[in-house]
Write a protein that holds these residues in place. Sequence first.
Motif, PDB file in Angstrom:
ATOM      1  N   GLU A  35       0.848  -1.208   0.000  1.00  0.00           N
ATOM      2  CA  GLU A  35       0.000   0.000   0.000  1.00  0.00           C
ATOM      3  C   GLU A  35       0.880   1.254   0.000  1.00  0.00           C
ATOM      4  OE1 GLU A  35      -3.622   2.458   1.281  1.00  0.00           O
ATOM      5  OE2 GLU A  35      -3.497   0.500   0.375  1.00  0.00           O
ATOM      6  N   VAL A  39       1.104   4.155  -2.921  1.00  0.00           N
ATOM      7  CA  VAL A  39       0.932   5.589  -2.666  1.00  0.00           C
ATOM      8  C   VAL A  39       2.137   6.360  -3.204  1.00  0.00           C
ATOM      9  CG1 VAL A  39       0.782   7.340  -0.845  1.00  0.00           C
ATOM     10  CG2 VAL A  39      -0.623   5.271  -0.704  1.00  0.00           C
ATOM     11  N   SER A  42       2.309   5.806  -7.325  1.00  0.00           N
ATOM     12  CA  SER A  42       1.177   6.326  -8.109  1.00  0.00           C
ATOM     13  C   SER A  42       1.045   7.839  -8.028  1.00  0.00           C
ATOM     14  CB  SER A  42      -0.124   5.678  -7.645  1.00  0.00           C
ATOM     15  OG  SER A  42      -0.462   6.121  -6.333  1.00  0.00           O
ATOM     16  N   GLY A  44      -0.877   9.610  -6.256  1.00  0.00           N
ATOM     17  CA  GLY A  44      -2.283  10.002  -6.229  1.00  0.00           C
ATOM     18  C   GLY A  44      -3.086   9.596  -7.457  1.00  0.00           C
ATOM     19  N   ASP A  46      -4.431   6.589 -10.423  1.00  0.00           N
ATOM     20  CA  ASP A  46      -5.175   5.336 -10.302  1.00  0.00           C
ATOM     21  C   ASP A  46      -4.330   4.064 -10.291  1.00  0.00           C
ATOM     22  OD1 ASP A  46      -7.549   6.692 -10.120  1.00  0.00           O
ATOM     23  OD2 ASP A  46      -8.130   6.362 -12.207  1.00  0.00           O
ATOM     24  N   ARG A  81     -10.138  -2.991   3.413  1.00  0.00           N
ATOM     25  CA  ARG A  81     -10.408  -1.596   3.034  1.00  0.00           C
ATOM     26  C   ARG A  81     -10.078  -0.603   4.149  1.00  0.00           C
ATOM     27  NH1 ARG A  81     -12.131  -1.533  -1.894  1.00  0.00           N
ATOM     28  NH2 ARG A  81     -13.238  -3.297  -2.746  1.00  0.00           N
ATOM     29  N   THR A  84      -5.678  -1.224   4.012  1.00  0.00           N
ATOM     30  CA  THR A  84      -5.072  -0.928   2.706  1.00  0.00           C
ATOM     31  C   THR A  84      -6.132  -0.382   1.743  1.00  0.00           C
ATOM     32  OG1 THR A  84      -5.377  -3.230   2.028  1.00  0.00           O
ATOM     33  CG2 THR A  84      -3.219  -2.644   2.942  1.00  0.00           C
ATOM     34  N   ARG A  86      -6.281   2.191  -0.383  1.00  0.00           N
ATOM     35  CA  ARG A  86      -5.887   2.570  -1.745  1.00  0.00           C
ATOM     36  C   ARG A  86      -5.568   1.341  -2.587  1.00  0.00           C
ATOM     37  NH1 ARG A  86      -3.506   6.277   1.729  1.00  0.00           N
ATOM     38  NH2 ARG A  86      -4.334   8.368   1.533  1.00  0.00           N
ATOM     39  N   LYS A  89      -8.854  -0.275  -3.579  1.00  0.00           N
ATOM     40  CA  LYS A  89      -9.467   0.469  -4.689  1.00  0.00           C
ATOM     41  C   LYS A  89      -8.711   0.209  -5.990  1.00  0.00           C
ATOM     42  CE  LYS A  89     -11.448   4.141  -1.892  1.00  0.00           C
ATOM     43  NZ  LYS A  89     -11.360   5.554  -1.495  1.00  0.00           N
ATOM     44  N   TRP A  90      -7.377   0.131  -5.889  1.00  0.00           N
ATOM     45  CA  TRP A  90      -6.583  -0.178  -7.074  1.00  0.00           C
ATOM     46  C   TRP A  90      -7.004  -1.543  -7.641  1.00  0.00           C
ATOM     47  CZ3 TRP A  90      -3.570  -4.556  -7.365  1.00  0.00           C
ATOM     48  CH2 TRP A  90      -2.900  -4.717  -8.576  1.00  0.00           C
TER      49      TRP A  90
END
Length: 124
Positions: A35, A39, A42, A44, A46, A81, A84, A86, A89-90
């Motif tokens: 995670e 971060v 990426s 910020g 996708d 969720r 981790t 992000r 969501k990834w």
Amino acid sequence: MIPVVSNSEVLREAEGKEERTQLVQKVSEGLVLLEEAFVSCSKGKDFFGGDRVGYLDIVLGSCLGWLRVTEIIVEISLLDRTKTPRLAKWADRFSSEDAAKDVLPETEKLLELYRKIQAFLKAA
């Protein structure tokens, strides 16, 4: 030659509640590190490489099917969720990409394959 064994395979085969709990903790710690890497990489966006799916997304995304099977077998959410968010969501975004949808195996089919392999191994 050294056999390659994934964390999720070890987790599925763990004997006893204590061993499984320890392994879940280790896998969870690894996912928290992933995670943090997401971060950082990426920035910020996708995907690991930015706005579009890149090589790292493909490599890690190819593991999602077996990760989901492991979650079903072990009855725990590894891509939590809360721990981790992000990364979770990834995983959803990656799995929803048209290119990924066409090649990612369905979780139920992988679970069926896993059960067949286990039955074969027990019979042998």
